[in-house]
Motif scaffolding. Structure first.
Motif: not given
Ligand SMILES: [Zn+2]
Ligand SMILES: [Zn+2]
Length: 354
Positions: A85, A127, A160, A183, A185, A203, A209-212
């Motif tokens: 994450y 992270s 997700l 999160v 994605v 992934l 490539c992820k954001q909360w």
């Protein structure tokens, strides 16, 4: 560039168009639609972007894409249950101290980043990796997948939201899912260039490539900012109130001083008038009593006029035998006369007699 469908299904698993070799082009790909299971044709033309197409009438493109991406992520986590994450950094830009801030005001005054971008960015979430025990695809009321729910035993859950590139299909903006930490994605643009093993690895294992979208730590951070902001606001209000009170007190003190000075001045005037009145009385008494004093003092007349403390010259009237100031004398001041003369009253009589 508009993306065409890069997702197919073979043996119950998602395959990417990049997985298909030239030997498997066209109907030989042995793939079907992840949504309607219809036969797919792999189009690997050199000029056009490689993609899958229905061998016949296509089904709903958007639903098919969403079904494929969630299935892809589901498989990825089945194969490797370690989900990385992202970190979350917040920057608070501040808010006017003149107004009481709401949580919405604070949110609007913040920027969030997955990496530390500037000096003032604060780390809200580090992270990390979570080992997932269970993965579930959640579908909305229309049967379209809208979230992946990850469970870490015993009861930790993480949602997700998968976001395909906009050039492929327009997905809803990621929103907090059922009050779970959520999160988003974001899938890469070049989906037709990536093999399924690569994208699954990205992934799961990449934080880039992820954001909360939501997390209790973010809420707590925002509440902290709200508290500090409104404490500063209250302090500012108190300062304004203190400044106002001080100004009012200054005005009152000035008015009081002006009034006191006026009163003192009036008091001085009264004293001066009183002194003047006393002086006038003393002078009047002196003028009344001085002739008697002179008469008692000088049994023999002095050879010049007597000057009193007020500067008046006194003469002696030889007709009525009284002392008078010069102002009440008719005749006086001859060479040989000294203090002798004739007063105004006697002077008038003597004129009559003449
Ligand atoms: Zn289909
Ligand atoms: Zn006289």
């Amino acid at each position: 560039m508009h993306l065409k469908n890069p997702f197919g299904m073979r043996n119950g698993k998602i395959v990417m168009i990049r997985d298909i070799t030239t030997a498997g082009r066209g109907a030989k790909c042995n793939c079907s639609c992840p949504l309607c299971q219809a036969h797919f044709i792999a189009k690997l033309g050199d000029i056009r972007q490689p993609h899958f197409a229905h061998d016949g009438k296509p089904c709903d493109f958007q639903v098919a894409v969403m079904t494929a991406v969630y299935q892809l992520m589901f498989e990825a986590l089945q194969e490797n249950p370690n989900f990385v994450y992202p970190a979350h950094y917040g920057e608070y830009m501040g808010f006017s101290l003149e107004h009481k801030a709401s949580l919405q005001d604070i949110k609007r005054s913040c920027s969030f980043y997955a990496q530390k971008c500037g000096e003032d960015d604060e780390c809200i979430i580090q992270s990390g990796t979570v080992q997932v025990n269970e993965v579930q695809i959640h579908k909305n009321g229309k049967g379209v997948p809208d979230a992946l729910i990850l469970t870490k035993a015993p009861a930790h859950k993480l949602a997700l939201i998968l976001v395909p590139p906009e050039s492929l299909c327009k997905a809803p903006t990621p929103a907090p899912f059922q009050q779970l930490p959520t999160v988003a994605v974001f899938m890469p643009e070049d989906l037709y260039m990536i093999r399924s093993e690569e994208i699954k690895s990205v992934l799961c294992a990449s934080a880039d490539c992820k954001q909360w979208v939501s997390n209790a730590k973010i809420d707590k951070w925002l509440q902290g900012k709200l508290k500090l902001q409104n404490e500063a606001h209250s302090k500012r209000l108190q300062e304004i109130e203190n400044e106002r009170a001080k100004r009012l007190a200054d005005i009152a003190a000035t008015q009081e001083r002006i009034q006191r000075e006026a009163e003192e001045k009036a008091q001085q005037q009264i004293l001066l008038k009183e002194k003047a009145r006393e002086a006038a009385t003393r002078y009047r008494e002196h003028m009344r009593d001085f002739p008697t004093i002179l008469k008692n003092k000088y049994h023999q007349l002095p050879d010049k006029p007597v000057t009193d403390a007020f500067g008046n010259d006194w003469y002696y009237c030889m007709l009525c035998n009284q002392w008078y100031p010069a102002t009440q004398m008719a005749i006086y001041g001859g060479q040989e006369e000294g203090c002798r003369g004739t007063c105004s009253v006697c002077g008038r009589h003597s004129v009559w007699h003449l």
